[in-house]
Design a protein around this motif. Structure first.
Motif, PDB file in Angstrom:
ATOM      1  N   GLY A 104     -11.867  -7.223  -1.670  1.00 25.92           N
ATOM      2  CA  GLY A 104     -11.576  -6.549  -0.413  1.00 25.92           C
ATOM      3  C   GLY A 104     -10.984  -7.415   0.672  1.00 25.92           C
ATOM      4  O   GLY A 104     -10.690  -6.914   1.764  1.00 25.92           O
ATOM      5  N   ARG A 105     -10.779  -8.709   0.414  1.00 26.19           N
ATOM      6  CA  ARG A 105     -10.204  -9.574   1.439  1.00 26.19           C
ATOM      7  C   ARG A 105      -8.736  -9.215   1.664  1.00 26.19           C
ATOM      8  O   ARG A 105      -7.973  -9.058   0.709  1.00 26.19           O
ATOM      9  N   PRO A 106      -8.288  -9.116   2.925  1.00 28.29           N
ATOM     10  CA  PRO A 106      -6.883  -8.788   3.203  1.00 28.29           C
ATOM     11  C   PRO A 106      -5.943  -9.802   2.565  1.00 28.29           C
ATOM     12  O   PRO A 106      -6.161 -11.011   2.638  1.00 28.29           O
ATOM     13  N   GLY A 107      -4.901  -9.297   1.920  1.00 24.91           N
ATOM     14  CA  GLY A 107      -3.896 -10.139   1.302  1.00 24.91           C
ATOM     15  C   GLY A 107      -4.253 -10.639  -0.074  1.00 24.91           C
ATOM     16  O   GLY A 107      -3.399 -11.195  -0.774  1.00 24.91           O
ATOM     17  N   PHE A 108      -5.523 -10.477  -0.498  1.00 29.53           N
ATOM     18  CA  PHE A 108      -5.945 -10.934  -1.826  1.00 29.53           C
ATOM     19  C   PHE A 108      -5.632  -9.853  -2.863  1.00 29.53           C
ATOM     20  O   PHE A 108      -5.588  -8.661  -2.542  1.00 29.53           O
ATOM     21  N   PRO A 109      -5.460 -10.241  -4.118  1.00 25.65           N
ATOM     22  CA  PRO A 109      -5.488  -9.225  -5.168  1.00 25.65           C
ATOM     23  C   PRO A 109      -6.893  -8.630  -5.274  1.00 25.65           C
ATOM     24  O   PRO A 109      -7.860  -9.190  -4.752  1.00 25.65           O
ATOM     25  N   HIS A 122      -2.944  -3.282 -15.496  1.00 24.51           N
ATOM     26  CA  HIS A 122      -4.373  -3.071 -15.242  1.00 24.51           C
ATOM     27  C   HIS A 122      -4.783  -1.738 -15.846  1.00 24.51           C
ATOM     28  O   HIS A 122      -4.226  -0.690 -15.516  1.00 24.51           O
ATOM     29  N   ASP A 123      -5.788  -1.768 -16.751  1.00 22.55           N
ATOM     30  CA  ASP A 123      -6.179  -0.536 -17.432  1.00 22.55           C
ATOM     31  C   ASP A 123      -7.659  -0.234 -17.311  1.00 22.55           C
ATOM     32  O   ASP A 123      -8.197   0.578 -18.035  1.00 22.55           O
ATOM     33  N   GLY A 124      -8.335  -0.875 -16.395  1.00 21.66           N
ATOM     34  CA  GLY A 124      -9.740  -0.585 -16.179  1.00 21.66           C
ATOM     35  C   GLY A 124      -9.943   0.137 -14.859  1.00 21.66           C
ATOM     36  O   GLY A 124      -9.031   0.293 -14.055  1.00 21.66           O
ATOM     37  N   ALA A 125     -11.158   0.602 -14.622  1.00 19.13           N
ATOM     38  CA  ALA A 125     -11.465   1.238 -13.349  1.00 19.13           C
ATOM     39  C   ALA A 125     -11.948   0.228 -12.316  1.00 19.13           C
ATOM     40  O   ALA A 125     -11.948   0.504 -11.124  1.00 19.13           O
ATOM     41  N   VAL A 126     -12.383  -0.928 -12.784  1.00 22.26           N
ATOM     42  CA  VAL A 126     -12.902  -1.970 -11.907  1.00 22.26           C
ATOM     43  C   VAL A 126     -12.116  -3.236 -12.180  1.00 22.26           C
ATOM     44  O   VAL A 126     -11.904  -3.607 -13.335  1.00 22.26           O
ATOM     45  N   PRO A 127     -11.651  -3.951 -11.169  1.00 23.94           N
ATOM     46  CA  PRO A 127     -11.729  -3.555  -9.769  1.00 23.94           C
ATOM     47  C   PRO A 127     -10.655  -2.545  -9.412  1.00 23.94           C
ATOM     48  O   PRO A 127      -9.583  -2.510 -10.023  1.00 23.94           O
TER      49      PRO A 127
END
Length: 348
Positions: free
Chosen positions: A54-59, A292-297
């Protein structure tokens, strides 16, 4: 057949993921600016890692927390591993407690080190307790395997993913075939495995993070370019050969780079993709490996836009270079016109 969805002078793709990074050793903002929307961090200080999602600018980040290893085992003696990034577990009870600490910190999966060439590794009872308790807590287990026999040992212990395509030895066909078998229908658990449904656990599907609809019994993270960083090595040759035979048997290989380990580019690594192509993945399989094929993250509404003309699908170098132009953008509306990024802010 083209890759992705054409629009606005480029191509739209799903969010791209790197399934093996050490975010504490790199600039996370540069990773996202380089086209990677989702990362799996495979070992760092849990109290630091828990601040990344959830950090801004992070993946978007899913993390393992600390490396779990035997007393004196890899990577406890490595200068790059800060205090708190390694937990040494010398008994089944210690392994269970260590798993619980990572889960409490927010880990989405666990990481165990089986590096027999660098020191001691967990004994059978401790490894069984670690894997079994992780599964009981709803977490898959990723293993660093290095040294003869370690890939087989990980498989026999029920590990779900290898952090690197095996490079210490050429794996026998029977082991590859066993790893490549599909997970049971509806992701059924092997006998003796249970999963809790507490507040700190995923909601029942162990494939939320590590995989999608068709995943092999053990999946592999590629990390081919880390062997030589663009210069061929014997270890890379072994790893590519193993991946080629594993994938041909139906095994699942996902894109990952071990970012933070040596001179690897942040973002999409064209050399990694070229090595996967050498291992037999065609352009559509490459997209399957890196998407990306998962629900998390949750990638937070992110998508991928690749500017310019689509690649020549018969030219692996062109395909890899094309992927490396990817940028992370807001996902277009399902029935609206896609919009390419217009400003530097849109590319973040």
């Amino acid at each position: 057949m083209s890759l992705g969805r054409a629009g606005d002078g480029g191509t739209w793709l799903p969010p791209l993921a790197d399934a093996h990074v050490h975010l504490g050793l790199v600039d996370p903002v540069a990773v996202r600016r380089g086209g990677i929307a989702v990362v799996h961090d495979l070992g760092w200080v849990p109290d630091a890692a828990r601040t990344w999602p959830g950090r801004p600018g992070f993946p978007a980040v899913a993390f393992a927390g600390a490396f779990l290893t035997a007393p004196g085992g890899y990577p406890a003696d490595r200068s790059w591993a800060p205090a708190g990034s390694v937990e040494e577990v010398g008994s089944p009870e210690a392994a269970v407690a260590a798993v619980d600490r990572q889960v409490a910190a927010g880990a989405s999966f666990l990481k165990v080190a089986l590096h027999a060439d660098a020191g001691p590794v967990p004994d059978d009872a401790t490894l069984a307790a670690l894997v079994g308790h992780a599964h009981a807590r709803g977490r898959d287990v990723v293993a660093h395997v290095e040294g003869r026999g370690m890939a087989a040992r990980a498989f026999e212990a029920g590990v779900d993913r290898l952090a690197h395509a095996p490079y210490s030895e050429r794996l026998p066909e029977n082991l590859l075939a066993a790893m490549a078998r599909a997970r049971p229908a509806e992701h059924a658990l092997p006998p003796g495995r249970a999963r809790g449904y507490g507040r700190d656990e995923p909601d029942g599907d162990r494939d939320l993070v590590l995989g999608g609809a068709r995943v092999s019994r053990v999946s592999w993270v590629s990390t081919l370019d880390v062997h030589g960083w663009g210069s061929p090595t014997a270890e890379q040759d072994v790893a590519i050969d193993n991946v080629r035979r594993f994938v041909a048997l139906g095994g699942s290989a996902v894109y990952g780079t071990d970012l933070g380990n040596g001179p690897l580019p942040p973002g999409v690594n064209a050399r990694e993709l070229r090595a996967l192509a050498e291992a037999g993945l065609d352009p559509h399989a490459l997209l399957g490996a890196i998407a990306h094929d998962g629900a998390v993250p949750d990638p937070g509404g992110a998508a991928t836009w690749v500017p310019g003309d689509p690649p020549d699908l018969d030219d692996p170098d062109d395909v890899a270079a094309w992927f490396a132009r990817a940028v992370v953008v807001a996902r277009p509306e399902p029935h609206g016109a896609p919009r390419a990024p217009r400003t530097p802010e849109d590319r973040r």
